[in-house]
Enzyme design. Structure first.
Site, PDB file in Angstrom:
ATOM      1  N   SER A 177       0.813  -1.223   0.000  1.00 58.57           N
ATOM      2  CA  SER A 177       0.000   0.000   0.000  1.00 58.57           C
ATOM      3  C   SER A 177       0.844   1.269   0.000  1.00 58.57           C
ATOM      4  CB  SER A 177      -0.984  -0.025   1.165  1.00 58.57           C
ATOM      5  OG  SER A 177      -1.820  -1.150   1.024  1.00 58.57           O
ATOM      6  N   ARG A 192       6.952   6.375  -4.807  1.00 57.56           N
ATOM      7  CA  ARG A 192       7.591   6.982  -3.638  1.00 57.56           C
ATOM      8  C   ARG A 192       7.145   6.239  -2.407  1.00 57.56           C
ATOM      9  NH1 ARG A 192       3.076  10.524  -2.080  1.00 57.56           N
ATOM     10  NH2 ARG A 192       1.855  10.585  -3.980  1.00 57.56           N
ATOM     11  N   ASP A 230      -4.288  -1.844  -0.671  1.00 55.69           N
ATOM     12  CA  ASP A 230      -5.303  -2.289   0.307  1.00 55.69           C
ATOM     13  C   ASP A 230      -6.746  -2.116  -0.189  1.00 55.69           C
ATOM     14  OD1 ASP A 230      -5.023   0.437   0.484  1.00 55.69           O
ATOM     15  OD2 ASP A 230      -4.699   0.498   2.646  1.00 55.69           O
TER      16      ASP A 230
HETATM   17 MG    MG Z   1      -4.366  -0.468   6.386  1.00 58.05          MG
END
Ligand code: MG
Ligand code: ADP
Length: 497
Positions: A177, A192, A230
């Site tokens: 994520s 990044r 996610d």
């Molecule tokens: Mg989370």
């Protein structure tokens, strides 16, 4: 003697007058203090107003930005990232699959065994470990080696019944994520690092390549079959148990959403049209902004002083990292200009991010008649003692304003997605259901926020549609979802068909 008595009487009268004047003065100060405090509160409330008409404008703006982001790369503040997920789990998947969920300070390794048609999840097991802070700012090799070593331990400890049949490699879904520019379902480069990670040598690196090399070094024979974030994992995890899941929203430290889009509606997609004709889009909606957003002086100051000024404006109004900080800024103003916490401004109140959203939530949910929890939090966190009930009520009212605005804006965001999908008006026959898979600590724990979000969306949609829109909490769906996506994008799928 007489003179003296007269003098004393005069002095006495003067003293009485002085005391009376002091009392009146004190009362006046007190009432003007409260007058000022209430004026600040009312002004803030007014600026935060999210009446239905405004929310509809926000939703329309979200829909417009979605179109723009899908039309071309860089066409909108919304990146509308193509995930290459064109095959959501159907429930027919079978076999043992793995997932790795990395997106914060903890990471998890999972194994799920899928039973095939109507079999569901037969078995699931996970191990959780925290990332040592030194590895969050080290080299990519060190970080990936650590993760691969944990994976190696997990696999080494597993029972024989989970072993793959001869000639078959283990398959893994990787929930990563952080912003990634994806190049296929299982490849992409790191744009990044965020959330406290700072690994310079890994920027622009092929994230799956790095993990694969590390797994080799640690002797894990596994193939990464899906790379997701996610929101996409949550969408897939939700879809497995509820066919009608079409949208996923994460409200945790940050916020983001993903949904299922028709490939024909993605002009910037130049690849082949998948069999399903659909593609999951990772909106990166935290970066949404619009002139219709009710921004206040406190939001502008928060943004200016943040690590990423001008970015993630929607996230800064709605997500867990920021709600407590907005509240702190209003309380500071009330302290400075109305002196409700005494003549001196409590020094702690000047510390950025000292008031966290879970504490704000605890104060907001305080049901005791004397607002005991509010009193305790003010004392423990801000070192403000002996607050009056009136002061504590003011604090709760401010919590309510901040949380209500955030929750209602999140509802408007969801309405924008439903509009884009054409699911915001009743269909003939009216049997279409839309399930929204939700996850994240803010949604899970801040009940007032959650209720406000869900009720606001239903109000906006109207009675007829309200019952066909369903929120489900897809608890830890992102990890399981990644394993499911490894299954639905398995390299052995063709063999099975
Ligand atoms: Mg989370
Ligand atoms: P992340 O978003 O970092 O992956 P989570 O989904 O667990 O992690 O969300 C954590 C965030 O949820 C915290 O930063 C906090 O803002 C919010 N949160 C956690 N507990 C509560 C709570 N009790 N009340 C309100 N917000 C909470």
């Amino acid at each position: 003697m007489k003179k003296v008595t007269v003098g004393a009487a005069v002095v006495g009268a003067a003293a009485v007058c002085a005391v009376a004047a002091l009392i009146v003065n004190h009362r006046m100060r007190k009432s003007s203090k409260w007058g000022r405090a209430m004026a600040i509160l009312r002004e803030f409330e007014e600026k935060c107003k999210t009446q239905d008409a405004k929310l509809k404008q926000v939703a329309d703006a979200m829909t417009v930005e979605m179109h723009a982001g899908l039309a071309s790369e860089g066409g909108s503040k919304l990146k509308m990232l193509i995930t290459y997920v064109d095959n959501l789990p159907t429930g027919d998947e079978a076999g043992v699959f793995y997932a790795l969920d990395l997106g914060g300070t903890n990471f998890r390794v999972l194994r799920v065994q899928l039973g095939g048609k109507d079999g569901g999840i037969i078995h699931q097991e996970f191990a959780e470990a925290s990332i040592p802070p030194s590895l969050m700012v080290g080299t990519s090799d060190a970080l990936f080696d650590y993760i691969a070593a944990e994976l190696a331990k997990f696999v080494a400890a597993e029972e024989e019944k989970f072993h793959q049949p001869p000639g078959k490699q283990r398959e893994l879904g990787f929930t990563f994520s952080f912003p990634v520019m994806q190049t296929s379902i299982n490849s992409g480069t790191i744009m990044r690092w965020t959330k406290g990670f700072s690994i310079d040598d890994a920027v622009c690196q092929d994230v799956v390549g790095e993990l694969t090399k590390a797994m080799k070094r640690k002797g894990v024979d596994m193939r990464v079959s899906a790379l997701v974030n996610d929101t996409v994992g949550t969408l897939a995890g939700g879809k497995y148990t509820q066919k009608d899941v079409a949208v996923a929203v994460i409200l945790g430290t940050g916020t983001n959403a993903a949904y299922v889009e028709r490939v024909q509606a993605i002009p910037k997609w130049h690849g082949p049209v998948p069999k399903s004709g659909e593609m999951v889009i990772n909106m990166e909606w935290g970066n949404f902004r619009s002139s219709h957003l009710p921004l206040t002086e406190y939001d502008h100051a928060l943004d200016n002083e943040s690590l990423n000024p001008g970015e993630q404006i929607f996230e800064k109004m709605t997500s867990g990292m920021y709600l407590g900080e907005i509240l702190r800024r209003v309380l500071l103003k009330v302290a400075e200009e109305a002196g409700v916490f005494g003549d001196e401004v409590p020094p702690k109140l000047k510390d950025s991010f000292v008031l966290r959203t879970p504490d704000m939530s605890a104060m907001h949910h305080d049901t005791s008649s004397d607002l005991k929890v509010v009193g305790e939090k003010l004392k423990d966190i801000l070192e403000i003692s002996n607050t009056s009930l009136k002061t504590r009520k003011l604090v709760v009212e401010l919590c309510n304003i901040v949380a209500t605005r955030g929750a209602r804006l999140a509802a408007a965001g969801v309405l924008g997605i439903l509009k884009k999908m054409g699911r915001d008006t009743p269909k003939q026959g009216g049997s279409e259901r839309t399930v929204i898979a939700m996850d994240g600590g803010l949604y899970e724990h801040y009940t007032e926020y959650r209720m406000c979000l869900e009720n606001s969306l239903k109000d906006l949609l109207g009675e007829e549609l309200a019952t066909s829109i369903v929120f489900v909490h897809s608890n830890d769906g992102s990890g399981i979802g990644a394993a499911l996506l490894a299954a639905s994008h398995s390299m052995y799928l063709e063999d099975q068909a």
